[in-house]
Design an enzyme around this catalytic site. Structure first.
Site, short mmCIF file in Angstrom:
data_model
loop_
_atom_site.label_atom_id
_atom_site.label_comp_id
_atom_site.label_asym_id
_atom_site.label_seq_id
_atom_site.Cartn_x
_atom_site.Cartn_y
_atom_site.Cartn_z
N SER A 206 1.26 -1.67 0.03
CA SER A 206 -0.45 0.05 -0.01
C SER A 206 1.06 1.52 -0.16
O SER A 206 2.09 1.15 0.22
CB SER A 206 -1.14 0.69 1.18
OG SER A 206 -0.47 0.40 2.51
N ASP A 207 0.29 2.37 -0.47
CA ASP A 207 1.14 3.28 -0.38
C ASP A 207 0.54 3.94 1.05
O ASP A 207 -0.47 3.25 1.54
CB ASP A 207 0.30 4.54 -1.38
CG ASP A 207 1.43 6.01 -1.23
OD1 ASP A 207 2.39 5.88 -0.94
OD2 ASP A 207 1.00 6.27 -2.46
N TRP A 208 1.78 4.94 1.52
CA TRP A 208 1.15 5.34 3.24
C TRP A 208 0.34 5.98 3.60
O TRP A 208 -0.46 6.67 2.40
CB TRP A 208 2.28 6.25 3.33
CG TRP A 208 3.41 5.53 3.60
CD1 TRP A 208 4.48 5.73 4.83
CD2 TRP A 208 4.53 4.58 3.20
NE1 TRP A 208 5.53 4.54 5.19
CE2 TRP A 208 5.51 3.28 3.84
CE3 TRP A 208 4.00 3.18 1.95
CZ2 TRP A 208 6.36 2.78 3.61
CZ3 TRP A 208 5.47 2.49 1.59
CH2 TRP A 208 5.80 1.80 2.51
N GLY A 209 -0.87 4.84 4.37
CA GLY A 209 -1.97 5.64 4.63
C GLY A 209 -2.86 5.38 3.68
O GLY A 209 -4.10 6.08 3.52
#
Length: 752
Positions: free
Chosen positions: A264-267
């Site tokens: 995942s991208d962060w957040g």
């Protein structure tokens, strides 16, 4: 052998077992097939260890299984250099003294080389730096398509064309992964704006998705064999990319057979139920993310942490889905940190600086080079210090640090040679160099460096700065204006888009005044985006210098003063005005930035040069040289060919000037008649060739069967969307030249 034996015995003891010298634990024995090792490790893990393996434990790391000797995974930004170490739970730099890296040119500059050999060199070099810092996943490269010049993150990508991007990303991946470091290709998919990036829902037809926005990711998986991929923040057809069944399960893991890790991208994760079932493998950045500056250790609260574990214990979720995720993470570890044969790497070396400089020099694009008014017929560039003894350098970007700011790509560098310093290095005592600022931008702390405290900045008087520069220009033999964009917010910066197509801080007014005061004014643009150029007819020379990393100043100066003959070509179109780009042509906000959280890609395939009304000032594929080239008549190995075959084109390239140089031969395919409408031309082949003065070199370019295909959603199977690619028999033209707007040769061929 002794190392393997010792490790096997120690780990056997740690897990309460026994081991013999000739029977090491299978998952540690890297002479065995990797899938056998993965399955052996998987069966030894507890449910808790499996869940822990698939989510973060700090800003940039995830746990291994200490009990079994499976190491942690350590990620690093970014695609242009190895990010400085940060604190465990914070974005602030940890202030190490040995983490100052080599900054490589931004990916727009790499794409502008039109040279896959430079992409391979780039990948090998940055991968070596990641390996030395013991990072096993590099969060890059980015391959999102340049849809609008307002996208604040375009500088991290490779331009507007899916074919060019595909050819450049594959060697980059192979170079990085040769170091035992995984690339994490991003942002999959349709992340083409930063405005409302966390929530914007992209609506695009299937044909455009497959022909424009997916090919580079497909090449990264099928040809580059990337070991990880990063879904983005945005939504596609109602679901976030990290929770999107179509993108992750149907296409990535289904049609393309991706066996790596979707990170995942962060957040970017929002829902446990969806992320568990829809194909994401590792979660980073939620709760303690890049959007909030919290320091709380909330990793157990991640969507794929305790909520997932509790659901598994209660029977809500299937262990089968979990095991698929864990297998992928184990496979990643065995390809990287558990591969005892991977090299050790090196960091911030002169060799890497030389690579960065070479890539920057090949990527710099000469956009205009005419004679100076009243100075004869000799072009303004290269500058000749025998004739220009007083050189004035104007512009904040001559000194501005470009490796800070811009978001996650910001770097702590061993060195960054500014353009002004580079000019001084080249000129030495052969001419007098004077610098005046000319304009000033507001000071901003780097976006993800809340610890940085800047001194107070007084009022900016642009009129006074401009007047000072004009007076100095009157006294100079030549003026080098170095401006463009920077990595402030609403310039080239993650998280926000540009607010205008024009140069900021009244630079257009400054350029007009400078050239009026001194006709010998060379304009250098530093940017990752196209900008308007209303003054282009007035100035004799224009250079696009990009964000070129640690050796930016030396590379630029080498080009300006003729030590290097420029050979870069634009990877995207410079249009006259913003409204010339199809996403902005009608003024319909539903195309950009979106209405009600939804953005419609209604322009379809008409992206960049494919849009026949784009009104290019400097077209895609365009770039000048200090020498001249002549293309001879192309020949083909066959004028007709069957499905599954391709055609090889040979183009003689003659250097008709007096300087050695390189030219990029480009081939665009035009389908003369098809069942579905197609763009007038599409790039399908290119070759960069180096040619000595008076020499002729053949550029040999093979177009495979895919070069003639288009995507028909009606022909695609629900079980495999790749079946929608159609090679329709008929007549084609191969358009051969040196840019999308300069294609003097048309070669007819027939697909039988």
């Amino acid at each position: 052998m002794y190392k393997k034996l010792f490790l096997s015995l120690a780990l056997a003891a740690a897990i309460g077992g026994t081991a013999k010298a000739d029977k090491p634990l299978p998952y540690l024995d890297d002479s065995l097939p990797i899938e056998q090792r993965v399955e052996d490790a998987l069966k030894r893990m507890t449910l808790e260890e499996k869940v822990a393996l698939i989510h973060a434990q700090s800003k940039f790391s995830s746990p291994g299984v200490k009990r079994l000797g499976i190491p942690e995974n350590w990620m690093t930004d970014g695609p242009h250099g190895i990010r400085a170490e940060v604190f465990w739970d914070e974005w602030s730099w940890a202030n190490w003294t040995n983490d100052s890296c080599t900054a490589f040119p931004a990916l727009t500059a790499l794409a502008a080389t039109w040279n896959p050999d430079m992409a391979l060199l780039y990948g090998k070099s940055i991968g070596s730096e990641a390996r030395y810092r013991n990072k096993n996943v590099l969060l890059g490269p980015g391959v999102n398509i340049y849809r609008t010049p307002l996208n604040g993150r375009n500088f991290e990508y490779m331009g507007e064309d899916p074919y060019l991007t595909s050819r450049m990303v594959v060697p980059y991946i192979k170079g990085v992964q040769s170091n035992g470091v995984a690339t994490c290709v991003k942002h999959y998919a349709l992340n083409n704006q930063e405005f409302d990036r966390d929530h914007v829902d992209v609506r695009v037809d299937d044909r455009t998705l497959h022909e424009i926005y997916l090919p580079a990711f497909k090449a990264a998986v099928l040809e580059g064999d990337t070991w990880s991929i990063m879904p983005g923040y945005n939504k596609y057809n109602g679901d976030h990319a990290c929770e999107n069944t179509t993108l992750l399960l149907d296409i990535l893991k289904g049609d393309w057979g991706f066996d790596g890790v979707a990170v995942s991208d962060w957040g970017a994760v929002h829902n446990t139920d969806k992320v568990v079932a829809n194909g994401l493998d590792m979660e980073f950045g939620s709760w303690t993310n890049g959007l909030n500056w919290g320091k709380s250790n909330a990793y157990d609260d991640y969507y794929m942490a305790d909520p997932y574990l509790n659901g598994l214990r209660s029977g809500k979720y299937s262990v089968k889905d979990l095991d698929d995720k864990v297998r992928r993470v184990l496979r990643l570890s065995m390809r990287t940190t558990m591969d005892r044969n991977r090299p050790y790497g090196s960091f911030a070396t002169e060799e890497h600086a030389a690579a960065a400089r070479q890539i920057a020099e090949e990527g710099i694009v000469l956009l205009k080079n005419s004679a100076v008014k009243g100075k004869g017929k000799t072009p303004a560039l290269p500058l000749n210090t025998d004739k220009v003894k007083k050189i004035l350098v104007v512009g904040e970007n001559a000194e501005h640090i470009m490796t800070l700011g811009g978001g996650s790509s910001q770097l702590k560098t061993f060195r960054e040679i500014s353009p002004l310093q580079g000019i001084r290095n080249v000129v030495g005592d052969k001419a007098e160099i004077r610098f005046v600022q000319g304009y000033e931008s507001p000071q901003e702390p780097p976006q993800d460096r809340p610890d940085v405290k800047l001194p107070e900045q007084g009022p900016i008087d642009l009129d006074a700065l401009r007047a000072q520069a004009v007076e100095a220009a009157k006294q100079a033999d030549a003026v080098i204006f170095i401006g463009g964009l920077n990595k402030n917010q609403h310039q080239d910066c993650e998280g926000v888009d540009r607010e205008s197509y024009s140069l900021p801080y009244e630079q257009d007014k400054l350029i007009d005044a400078l050239v009026k005061a001194n006709p010998y004014t060379v304009v250098v643009i530093l940017s990752g985006n196209a900008v308007s150029t209303p003054w282009r007819a007035k100035v004799p020379a224009i250079v696009e210098g990009w964000y070129s990393g640690s050796e930016a100043g030396n590379a630029l100066a080498n080009v300006l003063f003729g030590r290097v003959n420029p050979s870069g070509k634009l990877p995207f179109t410079f249009a006259e005005k913003l409204e010339d780009y199809p996403a902005h042509a009608t003024g319909d906000k539903s195309l950009y930035p979106g209405v009600g959280g939804i953005v419609n890609y209604s322009e379809g395939l008409n992206v960049g040069y494919r849009y026949k009304d784009i009104n290019a000032v400097f077209p895609f594929g365009y770039g000048l040289s200090y020498t001249t080239f002549k293309l001879g008549k192309p020949t083909v190995d066959k004028s007709s060919f069957g499905a599954g075959e391709g055609v090889t084109v040979t183009v003689p390239v003659t250097n008709t000037g007096k300087t050695a140089g390189s030219e990029v031969v480009q081939i665009y395919v035009a389908d003369k008649q098809s069942s579905l409408p197609r763009p007038e031309k599409e790039l399908k082949g290119f070759k960069k060739v180096a040619v000595e003065p008076g020499q002729t070199v053949n550029a040999v370019i093979t177009l495979d069967a895919d070069a003639f295909k288009y995507y028909d959603p009606a022909k695609a199977s629900k079980d495999n969307r790749e079946t929608g690619w159609i090679a329709e028999p008929g007549d084609f033209e191969l358009l051969v030249g040196t840019s999308s707007a300069s294609l003097p040769y048309k070669v007819p061929v027939t697909l039988k």
